[in-house]
Scaffold this motif. Structure first.
Motif, PDB file in Angstrom:
ATOM      1  N   ALA A   1    -112.119  48.993  -3.800  1.00 30.57           N
ATOM      2  CA  ALA A   1    -112.328  48.077  -4.915  1.00 30.57           C
ATOM      3  C   ALA A   1    -111.926  48.758  -6.215  1.00 30.57           C
ATOM      4  O   ALA A   1    -112.088  49.963  -6.370  1.00 30.57           O
ATOM      5  N   ALA A   2    -111.413  47.983  -7.145  1.00 32.61           N
ATOM      6  CA  ALA A   2    -111.019  48.531  -8.446  1.00 32.61           C
ATOM      7  C   ALA A   2    -112.257  48.999  -9.184  1.00 32.61           C
ATOM      8  O   ALA A   2    -113.302  48.370  -9.132  1.00 32.61           O
ATOM      9  N   SER A   3    -112.129  50.130  -9.859  1.00 26.20           N
ATOM     10  CA  SER A   3    -113.270  50.645 -10.607  1.00 26.20           C
ATOM     11  C   SER A   3    -113.461  49.817 -11.870  1.00 26.20           C
ATOM     12  O   SER A   3    -112.535  49.198 -12.365  1.00 26.20           O
ATOM     13  N   THR A   4    -114.680  49.820 -12.385  1.00 29.83           N
ATOM     14  CA  THR A   4    -114.980  49.110 -13.615  1.00 29.83           C
ATOM     15  C   THR A   4    -115.190  50.133 -14.706  1.00 29.83           C
ATOM     16  O   THR A   4    -116.146  50.898 -14.668  1.00 29.83           O
ATOM     17  N   PRO A   5    -114.266  50.194 -15.693  1.00 31.00           N
ATOM     18  CA  PRO A   5    -114.384  51.164 -16.762  1.00 31.00           C
ATOM     19  C   PRO A   5    -115.569  50.863 -17.670  1.00 31.00           C
ATOM     20  O   PRO A   5    -116.171  49.813 -17.593  1.00 31.00           O
ATOM     21  N   ALA A   6    -115.851  51.817 -18.550  1.00 26.65           N
ATOM     22  CA  ALA A   6    -116.920  51.630 -19.530  1.00 26.65           C
ATOM     23  C   ALA A   6    -116.666  50.348 -20.302  1.00 26.65           C
ATOM     24  O   ALA A   6    -115.540  50.007 -20.610  1.00 26.65           O
ATOM     25  N   GLY A   7    -117.721  49.637 -20.626  1.00 22.34           N
ATOM     26  CA  GLY A   7    -117.582  48.365 -21.324  1.00 22.34           C
ATOM     27  C   GLY A   7    -117.721  47.203 -20.357  1.00 22.34           C
ATOM     28  O   GLY A   7    -117.806  46.063 -20.763  1.00 22.34           O
ATOM     29  N   GLY A   8    -117.739  47.477 -19.043  1.00 24.61           N
ATOM     30  CA  GLY A   8    -117.995  46.445 -18.065  1.00 24.61           C
ATOM     31  C   GLY A   8    -116.810  45.570 -17.708  1.00 24.61           C
ATOM     32  O   GLY A   8    -116.969  44.621 -16.971  1.00 24.61           O
ATOM     33  N   GLN A   9    -115.634  45.837 -18.217  1.00 22.29           N
ATOM     34  CA  GLN A   9    -114.474  45.019 -17.894  1.00 22.29           C
ATOM     35  C   GLN A   9    -113.684  45.679 -16.780  1.00 22.29           C
ATOM     36  O   GLN A   9    -113.487  46.885 -16.769  1.00 22.29           O
ATOM     37  N   SER A  10    -113.211  44.855 -15.862  1.00 23.57           N
ATOM     38  CA  SER A  10    -112.349  45.381 -14.809  1.00 23.57           C
ATOM     39  C   SER A  10    -110.971  45.674 -15.400  1.00 23.57           C
ATOM     40  O   SER A  10    -110.653  45.242 -16.507  1.00 23.57           O
ATOM     41  N   THR A  11    -110.191  46.397 -14.652  1.00 23.31           N
ATOM     42  CA  THR A  11    -108.835  46.716 -15.100  1.00 23.31           C
ATOM     43  C   THR A  11    -108.034  45.434 -15.308  1.00 23.31           C
ATOM     44  O   THR A  11    -107.282  45.315 -16.272  1.00 23.31           O
ATOM     45  N   THR A  12    -108.229  44.472 -14.419  1.00 21.50           N
ATOM     46  CA  THR A  12    -107.524  43.191 -14.556  1.00 21.50           C
ATOM     47  C   THR A  12    -107.912  42.498 -15.847  1.00 21.50           C
ATOM     48  O   THR A  12    -107.053  41.964 -16.554  1.00 21.50           O
ATOM     49  N   GLN A  13    -109.202  42.529 -16.184  1.00 15.15           N
ATOM     50  CA  GLN A  13    -109.638  41.909 -17.424  1.00 15.15           C
ATOM     51  C   GLN A  13    -109.071  42.642 -18.634  1.00 15.15           C
ATOM     52  O   GLN A  13    -108.680  42.014 -19.617  1.00 15.15           O
TER      53      GLN A  13
END
Length: 129
Positions: free
Chosen positions: A25-37
């Motif tokens: 699964a894609a990691s979720t960076p700081a700030g809570g947004q996925s890479t796609t977002q």
């Protein structure tokens, strides 16, 4: 064809740099947004910025107000308003819209138009204060 390749290269490089967890699964960076977002936010901001000046120039209030300005003043106000619109645009769309904006050019254009409609008047008011 070359133009399309040049446009897609940065996107491919960004996607290839995405980190994945052990489960794929894609990691979720700081700030809570996925890479796609995050990609969607960037794509949306670019689309909004490109379309904003045209939308602004079509507004009656802008046509009236800009008559009393020099071209340098018009440019400065347009930059401030469109910067404001670009910053507020992601707040006016859903996470699904942001994901669509990352990969679908047609959706990005429609989402940008919707975001501009929701934010441009507010930004004009903020800049004119």
């Amino acid at each position: 064809m070359l133009k399309k390749i040049l446009i897609l290269c940065p996107l491919v490089m960004m996607l290839s740099a995405c980190a994945t967890g052990g489960d794929g699964a894609a990691s979720t960076p700081a700030g809570g947004q996925s890479t796609t977002q995050q990609l969607g936010v960037s794509a949306l901001k670019m689309a909004v910025n490109a379309k904003c000046v045209n939308e602004l120039n079509n507004m009656t209030i802008w046509k009236t107000a800009s008559q009393a300005m020099t071209s340098e003043q018009q440019q400065n106000v347009q930059t401030k308003v469109c910067g404001c619109v670009s910053d507020k645009a992601p707040e006016s769309v859903t996470a699904v819209d942001l994901a669509n904006a990352a990969f679908n050019t047609q959706a990005r254009t429609q989402i940008a138009a919707k975001a501009i409609d929701k934010t441009i008047t507010t930004c004009l008011a903020e800049v004119s204060k």
